[in-house]
Motif scaffolding. Structure first.
Motif, PDB file in Angstrom:
ATOM      1  N   ARG A  57      -3.185   3.506   6.172  1.00 59.00           N
ATOM      2  CA  ARG A  57      -2.147   4.523   5.968  1.00 59.00           C
ATOM      3  C   ARG A  57      -2.665   5.868   6.457  1.00 59.00           C
ATOM      4  O   ARG A  57      -3.848   6.170   6.318  1.00 59.00           O
ATOM      5  CB  ARG A  57      -1.770   4.582   4.495  1.00 59.00           C
ATOM      6  N   PRO A  60      -2.345   9.118   1.780  1.00 60.27           N
ATOM      7  CA  PRO A  60      -2.302   8.198   0.642  1.00 60.27           C
ATOM      8  C   PRO A  60      -0.902   7.785   0.213  1.00 60.27           C
ATOM      9  O   PRO A  60      -0.703   6.650  -0.219  1.00 60.27           O
ATOM     10  CB  PRO A  60      -2.992   8.984  -0.477  1.00 60.27           C
ATOM     11  N   GLU A  61       0.068   8.661   0.320  1.00 59.13           N
ATOM     12  CA  GLU A  61       1.412   8.330  -0.189  1.00 59.13           C
ATOM     13  C   GLU A  61       2.278   7.653   0.861  1.00 59.13           C
ATOM     14  O   GLU A  61       3.467   7.457   0.643  1.00 59.13           O
ATOM     15  CB  GLU A  61       2.142   9.579  -0.682  1.00 59.13           C
ATOM     16  N   GLN A  62       1.736   7.341   2.017  1.00 56.38           N
ATOM     17  CA  GLN A  62       2.566   6.738   3.057  1.00 56.38           C
ATOM     18  C   GLN A  62       3.001   5.334   2.657  1.00 56.38           C
ATOM     19  O   GLN A  62       2.168   4.525   2.245  1.00 56.38           O
ATOM     20  CB  GLN A  62       1.793   6.650   4.374  1.00 56.38           C
ATOM     21  N   PRO A  63       4.297   5.017   2.750  1.00 56.68           N
ATOM     22  CA  PRO A  63       4.681   3.623   2.563  1.00 56.68           C
ATOM     23  C   PRO A  63       4.049   2.791   3.683  1.00 56.68           C
ATOM     24  O   PRO A  63       4.224   3.126   4.849  1.00 56.68           O
ATOM     25  CB  PRO A  63       6.212   3.651   2.714  1.00 56.68           C
ATOM     26  N   PRO A  64       3.261   1.757   3.362  1.00 54.97           N
ATOM     27  CA  PRO A  64       2.638   0.986   4.439  1.00 54.97           C
ATOM     28  C   PRO A  64       3.686   0.394   5.377  1.00 54.97           C
ATOM     29  O   PRO A  64       4.767   0.021   4.932  1.00 54.97           O
ATOM     30  CB  PRO A  64       1.867  -0.110   3.698  1.00 54.97           C
ATOM     31  N   PRO A  97       0.907  -9.069  -0.480  1.00 50.53           N
ATOM     32  CA  PRO A  97       0.493  -8.038  -1.439  1.00 50.53           C
ATOM     33  C   PRO A  97       1.652  -7.715  -2.384  1.00 50.53           C
ATOM     34  O   PRO A  97       2.790  -7.617  -1.951  1.00 50.53           O
ATOM     35  CB  PRO A  97       0.146  -6.828  -0.562  1.00 50.53           C
ATOM     36  N   MET A  98       1.340  -7.573  -3.669  1.00 47.98           N
ATOM     37  CA  MET A  98       2.380  -7.279  -4.655  1.00 47.98           C
ATOM     38  C   MET A  98       2.910  -5.859  -4.464  1.00 47.98           C
ATOM     39  O   MET A  98       2.143  -4.973  -4.092  1.00 47.98           O
ATOM     40  CB  MET A  98       1.803  -7.423  -6.067  1.00 47.98           C
ATOM     41  N   ILE A  99       4.182  -5.660  -4.689  1.00 48.97           N
ATOM     42  CA  ILE A  99       4.700  -4.283  -4.730  1.00 48.97           C
ATOM     43  C   ILE A  99       3.887  -3.533  -5.776  1.00 48.97           C
ATOM     44  O   ILE A  99       3.539  -4.093  -6.812  1.00 48.97           O
ATOM     45  CB  ILE A  99       6.214  -4.241  -5.064  1.00 48.97           C
ATOM     46  N   HIS A 103       6.608   0.855  -7.871  1.00 46.14           N
ATOM     47  CA  HIS A 103       7.881   0.176  -7.606  1.00 46.14           C
ATOM     48  C   HIS A 103       8.550  -0.319  -8.888  1.00 46.14           C
ATOM     49  O   HIS A 103       9.654  -0.831  -8.846  1.00 46.14           O
ATOM     50  CB  HIS A 103       7.663  -0.992  -6.645  1.00 46.14           C
ATOM     51  N   VAL A 115      11.351  -4.767 -10.480  1.00 45.69           N
ATOM     52  CA  VAL A 115      11.438  -3.659  -9.519  1.00 45.69           C
ATOM     53  C   VAL A 115      12.552  -2.682  -9.929  1.00 45.69           C
ATOM     54  O   VAL A 115      13.620  -3.096 -10.369  1.00 45.69           O
ATOM     55  CB  VAL A 115      11.645  -4.191  -8.084  1.00 45.69           C
ATOM     56  N   ARG A 118      15.548   2.184  -7.700  1.00 51.27           N
ATOM     57  CA  ARG A 118      15.302   3.146  -6.622  1.00 51.27           C
ATOM     58  C   ARG A 118      14.283   2.645  -5.608  1.00 51.27           C
ATOM     59  O   ARG A 118      14.021   3.297  -4.614  1.00 51.27           O
ATOM     60  CB  ARG A 118      14.902   4.511  -7.185  1.00 51.27           C
ATOM     61  N   ARG A 119      13.669   1.485  -5.863  1.00 43.45           N
ATOM     62  CA  ARG A 119      12.784   0.891  -4.864  1.00 43.45           C
ATOM     63  C   ARG A 119      13.333  -0.454  -4.382  1.00 43.45           C
ATOM     64  O   ARG A 119      12.592  -1.264  -3.835  1.00 43.45           O
ATOM     65  CB  ARG A 119      11.377   0.689  -5.452  1.00 43.45           C
ATOM     66  N   PHE A 121      15.813  -1.124  -2.109  1.00 42.24           N
ATOM     67  CA  PHE A 121      16.108  -1.248  -0.673  1.00 42.24           C
ATOM     68  C   PHE A 121      14.856  -0.920   0.123  1.00 42.24           C
ATOM     69  O   PHE A 121      14.655   0.197   0.592  1.00 42.24           O
ATOM     70  CB  PHE A 121      17.308  -0.368  -0.301  1.00 42.24           C
ATOM     71  N   CYS A 125      12.102   2.715   3.131  1.00 41.63           N
ATOM     72  CA  CYS A 125      10.778   3.325   3.243  1.00 41.63           C
ATOM     73  C   CYS A 125       9.830   2.529   4.133  1.00 41.63           C
ATOM     74  O   CYS A 125       8.989   3.099   4.804  1.00 41.63           O
ATOM     75  CB  CYS A 125      10.153   3.467   1.860  1.00 41.63           C
TER      76      CYS A 125
HETATM   77  C1  HEC Z   1      11.326   5.002  -2.014  1.00 43.63           C
HETATM   78  C2  HEC Z   1      10.421   4.418  -1.045  1.00 43.63           C
HETATM   79  C3  HEC Z   1      10.016   2.960  -1.213  1.00 43.63           C
HETATM   80  C4  HEC Z   1      10.821   1.858  -1.397  1.00 43.63           C
HETATM   81  C5  HEC Z   1      12.338   1.822  -1.492  1.00 43.63           C
HETATM   82  C6  HEC Z   1       9.946   0.717  -1.438  1.00 43.63           C
HETATM   83  N1  HEC Z   1       8.651   1.113  -1.280  1.00 43.63           N
HETATM   84 FE1  HEC Z   1       7.023  -0.071  -1.171  1.00 43.63          FE
HETATM   85  N2  HEC Z   1       5.805   1.554  -1.102  1.00 43.63           N
HETATM   86  C7  HEC Z   1       6.235   2.854  -1.022  1.00 43.63           C
HETATM   87  C8  HEC Z   1       5.083   3.743  -1.052  1.00 43.63           C
HETATM   88  C9  HEC Z   1       5.163   5.264  -0.988  1.00 43.63           C
HETATM   89  C10 HEC Z   1       3.937   2.921  -1.130  1.00 43.63           C
HETATM   90  C11 HEC Z   1       2.464   3.369  -1.199  1.00 43.63           C
HETATM   91  C12 HEC Z   1       2.177   4.100  -2.487  1.00 43.63           C
HETATM   92  C13 HEC Z   1       2.662   3.353  -3.648  1.00 43.63           C
HETATM   93  O1  HEC Z   1       2.154   2.255  -3.912  1.00 43.63           O
HETATM   94  O2  HEC Z   1       3.599   3.849  -4.276  1.00 43.63           O
HETATM   95  C14 HEC Z   1       4.430   1.548  -1.154  1.00 43.63           C
HETATM   96  C15 HEC Z   1       3.613   0.438  -1.238  1.00 43.63           C
HETATM   97  C16 HEC Z   1       4.068  -0.869  -1.041  1.00 43.63           C
HETATM   98  C17 HEC Z   1       3.226  -2.027  -0.879  1.00 43.63           C
HETATM   99  C18 HEC Z   1       1.710  -2.037  -0.899  1.00 43.63           C
HETATM  100  C19 HEC Z   1       1.267  -2.218  -2.310  1.00 43.63           C
HETATM  101  C20 HEC Z   1      -0.226  -2.139  -2.445  1.00 43.63           C
HETATM  102  O3  HEC Z   1      -0.697  -2.169  -3.593  1.00 43.63           O
HETATM  103  O4  HEC Z   1      -0.943  -2.031  -1.442  1.00 43.63           O
HETATM  104  C21 HEC Z   1       4.045  -3.111  -0.730  1.00 43.63           C
HETATM  105  C22 HEC Z   1       3.628  -4.543  -0.523  1.00 43.63           C
HETATM  106  C23 HEC Z   1       5.400  -2.637  -0.815  1.00 43.63           C
HETATM  107  N3  HEC Z   1       5.380  -1.273  -1.007  1.00 43.63           N
HETATM  108  C24 HEC Z   1       6.513  -3.443  -0.715  1.00 43.63           C
HETATM  109  C25 HEC Z   1       7.804  -3.005  -0.989  1.00 43.63           C
HETATM  110  C26 HEC Z   1       8.946  -3.888  -1.130  1.00 43.63           C
HETATM  111  C27 HEC Z   1       8.920  -5.392  -0.959  1.00 43.63           C
HETATM  112  C28 HEC Z   1      10.023  -3.098  -1.423  1.00 43.63           C
HETATM  113  C29 HEC Z   1      11.449  -3.519  -1.754  1.00 43.63           C
HETATM  114  C30 HEC Z   1      11.606  -4.329  -2.937  1.00 43.63           C
HETATM  115  C31 HEC Z   1       9.559  -1.710  -1.430  1.00 43.63           C
HETATM  116  N4  HEC Z   1       8.201  -1.706  -1.189  1.00 43.63           N
HETATM  117  C32 HEC Z   1      10.368  -0.583  -1.632  1.00 43.63           C
HETATM  118  C33 HEC Z   1       7.534   3.278  -0.945  1.00 43.63           C
HETATM  119  C34 HEC Z   1       8.646   2.475  -1.149  1.00 43.63           C
END
Ligand code: HEC
Ligand code: HEC
Length: 147
Positions: A57, A60-64, A97-99, A103, A115, A118-119, A121, A125
């Motif tokens: 990333r 640090p806050e970047q959605p992967p 990898p788990m959300i 999330h 979940v 707000r996470r 869709f 991200c």
């Molecule tokens: C609002 C924005 C947003 C949405 C919507 C979102 N994510 Fe994320 N996600 C992030 C961010 C920011 C990170 C990195 C920081 C964190 O973990 O919050 C992340 C991290 C992750 C990771 C890495 C976790 C890890 O521990 O390394 C996975 C896998 C992931 N998201 C999957 C998903 C899935 C699947 C969904 C839909 C169900 C989803 N995300 C929805 C923003 C989002």
């Protein structure tokens, strides 16, 4: 008296306007090099990067970014295909990898069992990547890699 006080302001405004005018304003950069009114064949859709290598990333806050194909993975009111692999209860089987815990948090920071809406869709991200040239220049530099 009034006019004399306004003069520096006017000069500053003019200078600001001049600075703005110097910015390269190229509206065609985003739509391509041909005029918007001229029909041109659509360029081929670049192939998605699907090498399954999780990317570092940039902060640090970047959605992967997504390192696999997502064609046909539906996200609707009743069905979220991403969660069939990334939900907590399915990662043993899928190896995904788990959300992360964020999330599961609602907007008050309360951690829910599943979940949070707000996470839900994921693609709002997380995006897949294509191996293409950026449409516009980008001067972003990682704070840890300044050289
Ligand atoms: C609002 C924005 C947003 C949405 C919507 C979102 N994510 Fe994320 N996600 C992030 C961010 C920011 C990170 C990195 C920081 C964190 O973990 O919050 C992340 C991290 C992750 C990771 C890495 C976790 C890890 O521990 O390394 C996975 C896998 C992931 N998201 C999957 C998903 C899935 C699947 C969904 C839909 C169900 C989803 N995300 C929805 C923003 C989002
Ligand atoms: C068939 C199971 C499966 C489905 C469905 C799936 N993923 Fe994945 N995902 C994985 C696996 C496994 C990885 C680990 C890297 C790899 O093997 O591609 C991964 C990696 C990721 C990562 C990178 C996490 C990181 O920390 O770098 C993101 C983001 C992600 N997936 C998002 C999504 C989203 C969004 C969807 C739905 C559009 C989705 N995935 C659907 C299995 C899946």
């Amino acid at each position: 008296m009034m006019a004399r006080r306004c003069l520096p302001v006017a000069v500053a405004l003019l200078a600001a306007a001049g600075a703005l005018a110097q910015q390269p304003a190229d509206p065609l950069q985003l739509v391509g090099q041909s005029p918007p009114t001229v029909p041109v064949p659509a360029p081929p859709v670049p192939r998605a990067v699907t090498d399954d290598v999780r990317r570092a990333r940039n902060y640090p806050e970047q959605p992967p970014v997504i390192p696999h194909a997502i064609d046909g993975y539906q996200i609707s009111l009743r069905n979220n295909q991403c969660l069939t692999c990334h939900a907590r209860q399915f990662i043993e089987g899928s190896g995904a990898p788990m959300i992360s815990v964020t999330h599961f948090m609602d907007r008050d920071g309360q951690v829910l069992a599943d979940v949070t809406p707000r996470r839900y869709f994921c693609n709002a991200c997380h995006v897949p990547q294509t191996d293409t040239q950026p449409l516009v220049p980008n001067t972003f530099r990682d704070a840890l890699r300044t050289r």
